[in-house]
Every structure is written in C-alpha cells, then in structure tokens.
Design a protein around this motif. Structure first.
Motif, mmCIF file in Angstrom:
data_model
loop_
_atom_site.group_PDB
_atom_site.id
_atom_site.type_symbol
_atom_site.label_atom_id
_atom_site.label_comp_id
_atom_site.label_asym_id
_atom_site.label_seq_id
_atom_site.Cartn_x
_atom_site.Cartn_y
_atom_site.Cartn_z
ATOM 1 N N PRO A 60 0.832 -1.208 0.000
ATOM 2 C CA PRO A 60 0.000 0.000 0.000
ATOM 3 C C PRO A 60 0.866 1.259 0.000
ATOM 4 N N ALA A 61 0.346 2.318 -0.556
ATOM 5 C CA ALA A 61 0.939 3.659 -0.454
ATOM 6 C C ALA A 61 2.404 3.721 -0.882
ATOM 7 N N VAL A 62 2.710 3.216 -2.075
ATOM 8 C CA VAL A 62 4.066 3.266 -2.608
ATOM 9 C C VAL A 62 4.278 4.629 -3.275
ATOM 10 N N SER A 63 5.373 5.278 -2.943
ATOM 11 C CA SER A 63 5.674 6.621 -3.455
ATOM 12 C C SER A 63 5.912 6.622 -4.958
ATOM 13 N N ILE A 64 5.476 7.684 -5.586
ATOM 14 C CA ILE A 64 5.849 7.964 -6.971
ATOM 15 C C ILE A 64 7.017 8.937 -6.921
ATOM 16 N N LEU A 65 8.033 8.676 -7.768
ATOM 17 C CA LEU A 65 9.145 9.610 -7.914
ATOM 18 C C LEU A 65 9.012 10.298 -9.257
ATOM 19 N N GLY A 66 9.268 11.591 -9.273
ATOM 20 C CA GLY A 66 9.159 12.369 -10.497
ATOM 21 C C GLY A 66 10.531 12.778 -10.986
ATOM 22 N N PRO A 67 10.563 13.271 -12.224
ATOM 23 C CA PRO A 67 9.432 13.553 -13.108
ATOM 24 C C PRO A 67 8.935 12.293 -13.827
ATOM 25 N N VAL A 68 7.877 12.457 -14.638
ATOM 26 C CA VAL A 68 7.340 11.320 -15.384
ATOM 27 C C VAL A 68 8.414 10.778 -16.322
ATOM 28 N N ARG A 69 8.286 9.520 -16.652
ATOM 29 C CA ARG A 69 9.253 8.846 -17.522
ATOM 30 C C ARG A 69 8.551 8.313 -18.765
ATOM 31 N N GLY A 70 9.355 7.771 -19.658
ATOM 32 C CA GLY A 70 8.809 7.207 -20.886
ATOM 33 C C GLY A 70 8.022 5.942 -20.641
ATOM 34 N N LYS A 71 8.455 5.131 -19.672
ATOM 35 C CA LYS A 71 7.775 3.878 -19.331
ATOM 36 C C LYS A 71 7.627 3.790 -17.817
ATOM 37 N N THR A 72 6.543 3.164 -17.397
ATOM 38 C CA THR A 72 6.314 2.958 -15.969
ATOM 39 C C THR A 72 7.192 1.810 -15.482
ATOM 40 N N GLN A 73 7.747 2.018 -14.297
ATOM 41 C CA GLN A 73 8.658 1.045 -13.688
ATOM 42 C C GLN A 73 8.432 1.031 -12.188
ATOM 43 N N VAL A 74 8.426 -0.153 -11.597
ATOM 44 C CA VAL A 74 8.260 -0.321 -10.150
ATOM 45 C C VAL A 74 9.558 -0.898 -9.607
ATOM 46 N N GLU A 75 10.166 -0.191 -8.641
ATOM 47 C CA GLU A 75 11.408 -0.655 -8.019
ATOM 48 C C GLU A 75 11.118 -1.079 -6.589
ATOM 49 N N VAL A 76 11.408 -2.351 -6.297
ATOM 50 C CA VAL A 76 11.147 -2.919 -4.976
ATOM 51 C C VAL A 76 12.386 -3.677 -4.502
ATOM 52 N N SER A 77 12.424 -4.002 -3.226
ATOM 53 C CA SER A 77 13.470 -4.893 -2.724
ATOM 54 C C SER A 77 13.056 -6.327 -3.062
ATOM 55 N N LEU A 78 13.986 -7.244 -2.936
ATOM 56 C CA LEU A 78 13.646 -8.644 -3.185
ATOM 57 C C LEU A 78 12.663 -9.163 -2.141
ATOM 58 N N THR A 79 12.738 -8.645 -0.920
ATOM 59 C CA THR A 79 11.755 -9.015 0.100
ATOM 60 C C THR A 79 10.365 -8.556 -0.311
ATOM 61 N N ASP A 80 10.245 -7.303 -0.776
ATOM 62 C CA ASP A 80 8.964 -6.793 -1.268
ATOM 63 C C ASP A 80 8.428 -7.678 -2.389
ATOM 64 N N ALA A 81 9.309 -8.030 -3.326
ATOM 65 C CA ALA A 81 8.900 -8.844 -4.475
ATOM 66 C C ALA A 81 8.336 -10.184 -4.007
ATOM 67 N N ARG A 82 9.027 -10.831 -3.081
ATOM 68 C CA ARG A 82 8.531 -12.111 -2.559
ATOM 69 C C ARG A 82 7.177 -11.939 -1.877
ATOM 70 N N ASN A 83 7.032 -10.863 -1.120
ATOM 71 C CA ASN A 83 5.785 -10.631 -0.385
ATOM 72 C C ASN A 83 4.571 -10.458 -1.297
ATOM 73 N N ILE A 84 4.791 -9.945 -2.503
ATOM 74 C CA ILE A 84 3.660 -9.778 -3.418
ATOM 75 C C ILE A 84 3.609 -10.872 -4.487
ATOM 76 N N GLY A 85 4.561 -11.808 -4.432
ATOM 77 C CA GLY A 85 4.563 -12.913 -5.385
ATOM 78 C C GLY A 85 5.116 -12.553 -6.744
ATOM 79 N N ALA A 86 5.994 -11.563 -6.789
ATOM 80 C CA ALA A 86 6.600 -11.139 -8.058
ATOM 81 C C ALA A 86 8.021 -11.682 -8.147
#
Length: 192
Positions: A60-86
């Motif tokens: 929940p409530a993941v920050s957006i960093l600006g400015p806008v980019r050409g493509k959307t990208q999500v940067e997480v830790s490996l722990t975060d990735a495991r927690n969401i099944g990614a």
C-alpha cells in the motif's frame, strides 16, 4: 592516496510513471506534486501514492518519484517482491524488458503492467570530473566497503554511472541497507 568515500543512500520501494499511466491512475492531465527533492538533481518524491498488487499480496501507499518517464517502472526490494509474489530480476533502472508485471491502483483508475517490476541493481552516481579524479569509468564495476561498529559489509558488483547531472551517491535498496545496518549520513569506500 586518499580514500574514495561515497555517501550511502537507501532507495525505498517506489514507482516511476509514464504520462499515459499517470493520466489513468490520477486523472487526465494530472501533474505530480513534489514534496521532497532527492539527492539526484531534478529528481523528487511526490505526494502521490499507489497501491502495488502482485499475485500473492500488495504494497500500500508506494511513493511515486518524479518527473514522469517514458515507461512505468516499479522498483522494490527482493523481500517486497517475494511478499507480493513477483519474480523481480535485479536490473539497472530502465531495464525492464522481460521483467514481471503487477497492477498499480490509484484514486482514478488502475493499470496492469505486463512488465516493469525490478529490484534495482546497486550503483554509484558520479560526475565526470569526480570519476576522472578517481580513475573510474562509466559502466565500470566496483566494490564498496561500509564499516560501522555493529556490522561491516562489502557491496560487490556495483555499477558506476557517470553523468554531468549526477550527484555523488551509492544507491542501495532497503534489504541491502538493513543487511549492513546502514545509518543515515553513512559513507562507503570504493575499494581498489
């Protein structure tokens, strides 16, 4: 020879959004609202937040960093990735081809990404002048040592990124910072 000391910065989970996706998530023409400048010139944390959902969980409530980019990208830790099944590969920012996807949920809509979730590869930002003084090259791989009384850690396989618009900093994710008990205001040494 003097030590090559680099400020250590922890990069928490965040999202970089494209203009198209921002319009869907926050409404047509929405402009990001900066709330804090980051150490890298022109980069900033935004007031806007998104829910990131994977096959097994959500962030929940993941920050957006600006400015806008050409493509959307999500940067997480490996722990975060495991927690969401990614299955987030460790990649440099922007290298999202073939990475896993997720769903982003904002106040006005949602976007399902086919790819774009990564764990950012640790890297050093440095100016050309400083890189020349320290005999470093763009794309060079180095090691950095962070010492503290509780736990010393060596960050291996760190990419050097040289650009005139950068400010000197080592960027690591929250897992890497926690492993080294990294404190605010920390410095790491580039090893020979």
């Amino acid at each position: 020879m003097s030590k090559k000391m680099v400020p250590v910065e922890t990069s928490a989970r965040h999202v970089h959004v494209s203009r198209e996706d921002l319009d869907i998530l926050y409404g047509e023409g929405h402009e990001l609202i900066p709330i804090k400048n980051l150490s890298q010139p022109g980069q900033y944390a935004c007031m806007e937040r998104l829910r990131v959902e994977g096959p097994k969980g959500k962030l929940p409530a993941v920050s957006i960093l600006g400015p806008v980019r050409g493509k959307t990208q999500v940067e997480v830790s490996l722990t975060d990735a495991r927690n969401i099944g990614a299955r987030a590969p460790v990649r440099e920012s922007g290298d999202i081809e073939g990475s896993c996807g997720c769903t982003l949920i904002g106040p006005k809509g949602s976007v399902t990404l086919e790819e774009g979730v990564i764990a950012a590869k640790r890297h050093v930002h440095i100016t050309p002048k400083q890189a020349e003084e320290w005999n470093l090259q763009d794309r060079q791989v180095v090691c950095l040592k962070y010492e503290n009384p509780e736990r010393t850690i060596i960050y291996d396989d760190v990419i050097v990124r040289v650009n005139i618009s950068f400010a000197l900093a080592l960027h690591i994710d929250t897992d890497e910072a926690n492993a080294g008990a990294v404190q605010p205001g920390a410095f790491a040494e580039i090893l020979e």
